[in-house]
Design a protein around this motif. Structure first.
Motif, PDB file in Angstrom:
ATOM      1  N   TRP A 145       2.649   2.664   6.352  1.00 20.38           N
ATOM      2  CA  TRP A 145       1.929   1.523   6.933  1.00 20.38           C
ATOM      3  C   TRP A 145       2.208   1.576   8.286  1.00 20.38           C
ATOM      4  CZ3 TRP A 145       4.357  -2.343   9.756  1.00 20.38           C
ATOM      5  CH2 TRP A 145       3.778  -3.516  10.182  1.00 20.38           C
ATOM      6  N   ASP A 146       3.351   1.897   9.026  1.00 20.61           N
ATOM      7  CA  ASP A 146       3.565   1.680  10.440  1.00 20.61           C
ATOM      8  C   ASP A 146       2.739   2.689  11.148  1.00 20.61           C
ATOM      9  OD1 ASP A 146       6.643   0.527  10.008  1.00 20.61           O
ATOM     10  OD2 ASP A 146       6.083   2.036   8.410  1.00 20.61           O
ATOM     11  N   GLY A 147       2.143   3.552  10.792  1.00 18.28           N
ATOM     12  CA  GLY A 147       1.287   4.242  11.591  1.00 18.28           C
ATOM     13  C   GLY A 147       1.870   5.321  12.416  1.00 18.28           C
ATOM     14  N   ALA A 181       0.715   0.447  -2.055  1.00 20.22           N
ATOM     15  CA  ALA A 181      -0.690   0.588  -1.929  1.00 20.22           C
ATOM     16  C   ALA A 181      -1.174   2.158  -1.468  1.00 20.22           C
ATOM     17  CB  ALA A 181      -1.199  -0.516  -0.853  1.00 20.22           C
ATOM     18  N   TRP A 182       0.001   2.592  -0.776  1.00 17.93           N
ATOM     19  CA  TRP A 182      -0.105   3.988  -0.126  1.00 17.93           C
ATOM     20  C   TRP A 182       0.236   5.073  -0.922  1.00 17.93           C
ATOM     21  CZ3 TRP A 182       4.080   7.211   0.041  1.00 17.93           C
ATOM     22  CH2 TRP A 182       5.378   6.404  -0.062  1.00 17.93           C
ATOM     23  N   PHE A 183       0.904   4.900  -2.176  1.00 18.29           N
ATOM     24  CA  PHE A 183       1.338   5.818  -3.150  1.00 18.29           C
ATOM     25  C   PHE A 183       0.170   6.362  -3.751  1.00 18.29           C
ATOM     26  CE2 PHE A 183       3.698   7.964  -6.211  1.00 18.29           C
ATOM     27  CZ  PHE A 183       4.700   8.474  -5.622  1.00 18.29           C
TER      28      PHE A 183
END
Length: 215
Positions: A145-147, A181-183
């Motif tokens: 999420w941190d980008g 959400a990112w996995f």
């Protein structure tokens, strides 16, 4: 673009893989390790996850065993440090990493990249450089999420088979992470495709190399 082969058929390659959490090595360098083993090199791996308590220890161990299938020699080392609290436990974490000096001297150390936004990841990188000062250190990246993805300068091409196997094993072994959400496959495949574009390959994993000695 000049290529260097760390892993060649019959050549011994000793790898120390460091991850703050139980899935970090797989996400950041899993395809690379699969590729090195498939190359025919005699790959020796010490696989170290510092935060793998309880259920996550079972996930970490089962995952590492499959990623390392075919390696000449493999050892799995799991710690139980609390996720997100590495800076508060700095002395104990440093002692744990220092203890890895007893292992076989690695040809390459894999760890988190220096500018990772996660505090645990940054500390593992810092301690890797403190502890293994005369080694080749390749810093991998973790999408989140941190980008905080940067501009890497080392690339390891991945075949479709290696990338597919990496994604398969991630989803197979890390049930505790599937709700994030990112996995998912799109994240892992998308980043590999982007890094492939950057090195004129189809897919790749990317690393940061701060120091290289050329002779």
């Amino acid at each position: 673009m000049l290529s260097f082969d760390l892993a060649r058929p019959g050549k011994t390659l000793r790898v120390l893989a460091l991850g703050a959490h139980s899935d970090d090595i797989e996400i950041g360098a899993g395809g690379t390790i699969l590729s090195w083993i498939a190359s025919g090199a005699q790959v020796h791996v010490d696989w170290c996850a510092l935060s793998a308590p309880g259920e996550r220890a079972d996930e970490a161990r089962a995952s590492a065993m499959e990623f390392l299938a075919g390696a000449k020699h493999a050892e799995i080392h799991l710690g139980e440090f609390r996720d997100g609290y590495f800076p508060a436990e700095r002395t104990a974490v440093k002692d744990w990493v220092e203890g890895l000096k007893r292992l076989e001297k690695p040809d390459v150390v894999l760890c988190h990249q220096r500018n990772d936004a996660h505090q645990d990841h940054r500390m593992v990188c810092e301690l890797a450089w403190n502890t293994f000062r005369d080694h080749l250190i390749l810093e991998y990246e973790i999408p989140k999420w941190d980008g905080d993805l940067g501009q890497p300068n080392i690339y390891v091409p991945l075949t479709e088979a290696a990338l597919a196997r990496k994604i398969e094993l991630l989803h197979k072994h890390f049930g505790t992470q599937r709700s994030k959400a990112w996995f998912d496959e799109e994240t892992f495949r998308g980043l590999a495709r982007l890094r492939g574009v950057e090195c004129r390959e189809r897919y790749a994993e990317a690393f940061f190399a701060r120091k290289l000695l050329l002779k």
